[in-house]
Enzyme design. Structure first.
Site, PDB file in Angstrom:
ATOM      1  N   ASP A  80       0.873   2.868   3.403  1.00 32.98           N
ATOM      2  CA  ASP A  80       0.213   4.122   3.003  1.00 32.98           C
ATOM      3  C   ASP A  80       1.241   5.235   2.802  1.00 32.98           C
ATOM      4  O   ASP A  80       0.925   6.414   2.956  1.00 32.98           O
ATOM      5  CB  ASP A  80      -0.855   4.553   4.020  1.00 32.98           C
ATOM      6  CG  ASP A  80      -2.078   5.149   3.348  1.00 32.98           C
ATOM      7  OD1 ASP A  80      -2.090   5.268   2.102  1.00 32.98           O
ATOM      8  OD2 ASP A  80      -3.036   5.507   4.064  1.00 32.98           O
ATOM      9  N   HIS A  96     -10.124   0.221   0.901  1.00 34.57           N
ATOM     10  CA  HIS A  96      -9.895   1.091   2.050  1.00 34.57           C
ATOM     11  C   HIS A  96     -11.115   0.897   2.947  1.00 34.57           C
ATOM     12  O   HIS A  96     -12.237   1.256   2.557  1.00 34.57           O
ATOM     13  CB  HIS A  96      -9.775   2.548   1.561  1.00 34.57           C
ATOM     14  CG  HIS A  96      -9.947   3.570   2.631  1.00 34.57           C
ATOM     15  ND1 HIS A  96      -8.903   4.272   3.170  1.00 34.57           N
ATOM     16  CD2 HIS A  96     -11.058   3.997   3.276  1.00 34.57           C
ATOM     17  CE1 HIS A  96      -9.362   5.097   4.099  1.00 34.57           C
ATOM     18  NE2 HIS A  96     -10.665   4.952   4.182  1.00 34.57           N
ATOM     19  N   HIS A 126       1.472   5.203  -2.197  1.00 32.67           N
ATOM     20  CA  HIS A 126       0.933   6.190  -3.143  1.00 32.67           C
ATOM     21  C   HIS A 126       2.128   6.955  -3.691  1.00 32.67           C
ATOM     22  O   HIS A 126       2.550   7.964  -3.119  1.00 32.67           O
ATOM     23  CB  HIS A 126      -0.041   7.145  -2.448  1.00 32.67           C
ATOM     24  CG  HIS A 126      -1.251   6.481  -1.882  1.00 32.67           C
ATOM     25  ND1 HIS A 126      -2.359   6.191  -2.647  1.00 32.67           N
ATOM     26  CD2 HIS A 126      -1.530   6.033  -0.641  1.00 32.67           C
ATOM     27  CE1 HIS A 126      -3.276   5.602  -1.893  1.00 32.67           C
ATOM     28  NE2 HIS A 126      -2.801   5.482  -0.673  1.00 32.67           N
ATOM     29  N   LYS A 143      -9.287  -0.366  -6.639  1.00 35.94           N
ATOM     30  CA  LYS A 143      -9.320   0.168  -5.276  1.00 35.94           C
ATOM     31  C   LYS A 143     -10.673   0.806  -5.044  1.00 35.94           C
ATOM     32  O   LYS A 143     -11.172   1.553  -5.890  1.00 35.94           O
ATOM     33  CB  LYS A 143      -8.213   1.222  -5.125  1.00 35.94           C
ATOM     34  CG  LYS A 143      -8.260   2.051  -3.830  1.00 35.94           C
ATOM     35  CD  LYS A 143      -7.516   1.389  -2.711  1.00 35.94           C
ATOM     36  CE  LYS A 143      -7.556   2.200  -1.404  1.00 35.94           C
ATOM     37  NZ  LYS A 143      -6.710   3.400  -1.451  1.00 35.94           N
ATOM     38  N   HIS A 199      -6.119  -0.875   6.042  1.00 34.28           N
ATOM     39  CA  HIS A 199      -6.236  -0.157   7.330  1.00 34.28           C
ATOM     40  C   HIS A 199      -6.963  -1.007   8.383  1.00 34.28           C
ATOM     41  O   HIS A 199      -6.409  -1.287   9.417  1.00 34.28           O
ATOM     42  CB  HIS A 199      -6.869   1.231   7.184  1.00 34.28           C
ATOM     43  CG  HIS A 199      -6.391   1.990   5.986  1.00 34.28           C
ATOM     44  ND1 HIS A 199      -5.056   2.262   5.766  1.00 34.28           N
ATOM     45  CD2 HIS A 199      -7.044   2.487   4.902  1.00 34.28           C
ATOM     46  CE1 HIS A 199      -4.907   2.911   4.627  1.00 34.28           C
ATOM     47  NE2 HIS A 199      -6.099   3.058   4.070  1.00 34.28           N
ATOM     48  N   HIS A 241       0.855  -1.204   0.000  1.00 29.96           N
ATOM     49  CA  HIS A 241       0.000   0.000   0.000  1.00 29.96           C
ATOM     50  C   HIS A 241       0.882   1.243   0.000  1.00 29.96           C
ATOM     51  O   HIS A 241       1.312   1.717   1.052  1.00 29.96           O
ATOM     52  CB  HIS A 241      -0.928  -0.007   1.216  1.00 29.96           C
ATOM     53  CG  HIS A 241      -2.029   1.010   1.135  1.00 29.96           C
ATOM     54  ND1 HIS A 241      -3.354   0.689   1.331  1.00 29.96           N
ATOM     55  CD2 HIS A 241      -2.009   2.337   0.869  1.00 29.96           C
ATOM     56  CE1 HIS A 241      -4.102   1.779   1.206  1.00 29.96           C
ATOM     57  NE2 HIS A 241      -3.302   2.795   0.923  1.00 29.96           N
TER      58      HIS A 241
END
Ligand SMILES: [Zn+2]
Length: 416
Positions: free
Chosen positions: A319, A225, A64, A184, A245, A62
């Site tokens: 993340d 998510h 970005h 996603k 998460h 995960h």
């Protein structure tokens, strides 16, 4: 020509006990053999890591790459082309941190992956989500309270704030057309979004079913998510592949994940970075995000412990983008602090992470037939998991048998 890597300690990523003084043999991009006797074939090129620990390249499920710690103002001042260039820089930084594969959880267009595949820029092997599907007012809706939307779609990052079965179906097809390796979806609110709460669920079971159907029809998976308990359950029972998460897990959610083999990608480090950023520069984090990060911390950690103790499949993810790129390996330390053994944290970051990315046939373990994605580390992460955070200790970083970094020869010879 064959290459032989002489290992001090070899951790193969399967969870098996480490081998001492084995030799890994490669040919082309692939591992051909592991020789426990440590012998080196006469015609092979030798890499001597006999005083180091060799382990699979790490995998972050995960990230970005197109995001980085930025204030709202900085985001408004960043043209799309700059975020693409920055994503390529972050790809290099991620590889430098020992991550040879990463699953991007939205925001990165496919040209970034193609540029790395074509060898134009160094970076990890990527699995992209492209754009994340969100309901109106959900975690992916970046319409600010004044009405301005700070994240507009384009042909490479489709606009995916959508409502209703037909609209989510079309959006799923659009992200697949734009090159998504997995879809996603936001099935709950989140911390960094202006209009929702982590405890609120997003998308109806009917909408989730349509998204899962479209992903499976294309042979792909869905990553959700999911922070709210109901949002997690809607995702798990809707057939989603991984819960991202997983802040408010309960017994029923955990039971469903065990029955269905759903992965948990906890990203324990993400709320920590929101708080650290706010402490370093209060203007860099909107007040709502800081409040929500503080509110979720305790539940996040106890949910992770419950999932771990019950045997849920845990794949490592950070993340990153919320925090700075290249700091990914801190997550392993947090997983160990939450109860995992160092070996379990390594397996979650190698074999299990590769399986979560659907790349278990290529990478994640050091076994014959797999790609030579590996690290040689100065020290043993089983003794101290935090040493993976020190890039100077990553003496060799290889992806597909190509050394991205190799300071083996530059080191002083070790006397035996
Ligand atoms: Zn994320």
């Amino acid at each position: 020509m064959a290459t032989a890597l002489r290992c001090g300690t070899l951790i193969d990523g399967t969870g098996a006990a480490p081998l001492r003084h084995a030799t890994l043999l490669f040919e082309g991009e692939t591992i051909t053999a592991i020789d426990p006797s440590g012998e080196v074939p006469r015609d092979a090129e030798l890499l001597d890591a006999s005083d180091l620990t060799v382990m699979p390249g790490m995998i972050d499920c995960h990230v970005h790459l197109s995001s980085w710690p930025q204030s709202t103002q900085d985001r408004l001042l960043t043209p799309f082309s700059l975020s693409v260039a920055t994503a390529l820089h972050h790809a290099r930084v991620t590889l430098e941190a020992g991550f040879t594969t990463a699953r991007d959880a939205a925001g990165t267009p496919r040209g970034v992956k193609q540029a790395i595949e074509q060898g134009l820029f160094p970076g990890p092997r990527l699995r992209l989500a492209v754009s994340a599907l969100s309901q109106t007012g959900g975690h992916g809706d970046s319409t600010m309270p004044n009405g301005a939307n700070i994240r507009l779609g384009n042909s490479e990052l489709p606009h995916t704030v959508v409502d209703g079965v037909e609209a989510v179906r079309r959006a799923a097809r659009e992200v697949l057309r734009a090159g998504a390796d997995q879809i996603k979806v936001h099935t709950s609110g989140g911390v960094m979004s202006p209009n929702d709460e982590p405890g609120a669920s997003g998308f109806s079971p009917e909408e989730i079913a349509a998204i899962v159907y479209e992903a499976r029809a294309a042979g792909k998976t869905v990553m959700a998510h999911a922070q709210a308990t109901q949002g997690i359950k809607n995702a798990v029972f809707g057939g989603i592949h991984s819960i991202e998460h997983g802040i408010y897990l309960d017994e029923e959610a955990v039971e469903g994940m065990l029955q269905r083999g759903t992965y948990l990608v906890a990203t324990l480090v993400a709320p920590l970075w929101v708080i650290r950023r706010a402490e370093a520069d209060p203007a860099s984090v909107p007040p709502y995000a800081l409040r929500k990060a503080r509110e979720v911390m305790a539940a996040h950690q106890s949910s992770f412990r419950m999932a771990y103790q019950r045997g849920v499949r845990i794949a490592m993810g950070t993340d990153t983008g919320v925090g700075p790129h290249g700091t990914n390996a801190e997550e392993l330390q947090l997983m160990v602090q939450a109860g995992m053994s160092p070996m379990e944290a390594l397996v979650a970051t190698t074999r299990t992470a590769a399986e979560c990315c659907r790349l278990g046939h290529l990478t994640g373990t050091l076994e014959p037939g797999k790609r030579a994605d590996l690290l040689a580390v100065d020290g043993n992460p089983l003794d101290d998991i935090s040493l993976l955070q020190d890039k100077r200790r990553l003496v060799l970083i290889m992806r597909d048998c190509k050394a991205f970094k190799n300071t083996l020869t530059a080191r002083a010879p070790v006397s035996v």
